[in-house]
Design an enzyme around this catalytic site. Structure first.
Site, PDB file in Angstrom:
ATOM      1  N   SER A 143      -7.955  -0.020   1.159  1.00 30.69           N
ATOM      2  CA  SER A 143      -6.885  -0.952   1.524  1.00 30.69           C
ATOM      3  C   SER A 143      -6.425  -0.742   2.963  1.00 30.69           C
ATOM      4  CB  SER A 143      -5.706  -0.715   0.570  1.00 30.69           C
ATOM      5  OG  SER A 143      -4.520  -1.212   1.112  1.00 30.69           O
ATOM      6  N   TYR A 168       0.619   4.400  -3.292  1.00 30.84           N
ATOM      7  CA  TYR A 168      -0.543   3.512  -3.439  1.00 30.84           C
ATOM      8  C   TYR A 168      -1.551   3.790  -2.319  1.00 30.84           C
ATOM      9  CZ  TYR A 168      -3.328  -0.729  -2.890  1.00 30.84           C
ATOM     10  OH  TYR A 168      -4.382  -1.603  -2.735  1.00 30.84           O
TER      11      TYR A 168
END
Ligand SMILES: NC(=O)c1ccc[n+]([C@@H]2O[C@H](COP(=O)([O-])OP(=O)(O)OC[C@H]3O[C@@H](n4cnc5c(N)ncnc54)[C@H](O)[C@@H]3O)[C@@H](O)[C@H]2O)c1
Length: 340
Positions: A143, A168
């Protein structure tokens, strides 16, 4: 050629399967645990679009698509190592695309355990299964969040990613580190794709496009963080899918910079200011938004901006869909599906 796509009831996994099914030489197995992080009906509806009916789904028996005989689905959690290992033994996959993960930056603040379970334990299981079954290439979702609150833009693969701003992001960075160790130790060819704010039809209901569109239609205020002073490199789903599928046959080998290991940004390279994004949405919907201006949220980033020159050089990647074209396509789907 046999490909495993994990997270195939999810936004990106669903689109990957759809595109891969256009090839005659490909057999696809999809798995997903159908987590309840967001409305499971959207996940079942995506599966239905691919010919997988909710009532037929099982963890132990393949549900074969009624539309594509070369696609089958199982409800499997990647953190269940034994079940995953049996699947790999049964199918001997050539390629694995791992999209299954607990997504979302904000949710990770209060639910850290779910991220460790799916993104770290689950990913580790994927690596182990790929290693023991001699998979030719593992492509997995990382990501843009690994860049943290870097002031240096655009974000390049060479930049430091040691300072994640959320749990995350830390799990996505862990994926890259774990993949590196497996590539180094076991010559497992792996490619991490750092995805930048993906949007489009069948998108995720926890992300700005759906949250904002829904609020605009319902005359509800939209929550605009950092008083609107945020920019995101919004990337249309088809460009993301083309980038991932373009990379699949390009397994890194012993002569690559880091043998058997690589990472690439996949983005649009055109960050859009949040207020401009809202204006494009308003125009497509034909209605003004009511904006509730709020301070910056914990874990959020000020800007994301992909340098995609590496990917461009490697597979001639060139994103094709501008935000002005992509948002109306998204709104068409929103009207068809979400407004029913
Ligand atoms: N959408 C974006 O903008 C974006 C940006 C960067 C990275 N990513 C990454 O891309 C991948 C796909 O994201 P998405 O937007 O399609 O999210 P999504 O939540 O729609 O899809 C992920 C799917 O994985 C499934 N899943 C979760 N945990 C699982 C587990 N333990 N076992 C099996 N399945 C599991 C979920 O049920 C879901 O259907 C994720 O890894 C995400 O972190 C997405």
């Amino acid at each position: 050629m046999r490909i495993l796509v994990t997270g195939s009831a999810g936004f990106i996994g669903f689109h990957l399967v759809k595109k891969l099914l256009l090839r005659d030489d490909t057999e696809i197995v999809g798995i997903d645990n159908i987590s309840s992080y967001y409305d499971v009906n959207l996940k079942y509806a995506r599966l239905q679009e691919s010919g997988i009916s909710k009532d037929d789904i099982s963890p132990d028996k393949a549900t074969v698509s009624s539309l594509h005989p070369n696609y089958c689905f199982y409800q499997i959690d990647i953190s269940d190592y034994e079940r995953l290992y049996r699947l790999f033994s049964e199918y001997n996959f050539d390629y694995v695309i791992n999209m299954a993960a607990q997504a979302g930056v904000r949710y990770s603040i209060d639910h850290p355990g779910e991220y460790i379970q799916s993104n770290v334990v689950g990913f580790m299981n994927i690596l182990e299964c790929c290693r023991h079954h001699k998979v030719k290439h593992l492509v997995y979702a990382s990501s843009s969040s690994v860049y943290g609150n870097s002031k240096q833009v655009p974000f390049s693969e060479q930049d430091n990613t040691d300072y994640p701003a959320s749990l995350y992001a830390a799990t996505k960075k862990s994926n890259e580190l774990l993949a590196h160790s497996y590539s180094h130790l076991f010559q497992l060819p792996s490619t991490g794709v750092r995805l930048f704010t993906v949007y489009g039809p069948w998108g995720r209901p926890d992300m700005a496009p759906i949250l904002f569109a829904k609020a605009i239609y319902e005359d509800q205020p939209i929550r605009v963080f950092n008083h609107g002073d945020l920019s995101r490199d919004f990337t249309y789903i088809d460009d993301i899918v083309n980038g991932i599928i373009g990379l699949l046959p390009q397994a890194p080998g012993k002569k690559t910079e880091h043998p058997y290991y690589q990472v690439f940004n996949i983005g649009n390279s055109k960050p859009v200011h949040l207020m401009d994004f809202i204006a494009i949405l308003e125009q497509s919907i034909g209605k003004k938004a009511v904006c509730q201006m709020l301070p910056m949220q914990a874990g959020d980033l000020h800007i994301t901006y992909a340098d995609t020159s590496r990917l461009q050089e490697y597979i001639q990647y060139a994103p094709k869909v501008s935000i002005q074209e992509g948002i109306p396509l998204f709104i068409d789907w929103f009207n068809d599906y979400m407004m029913k």
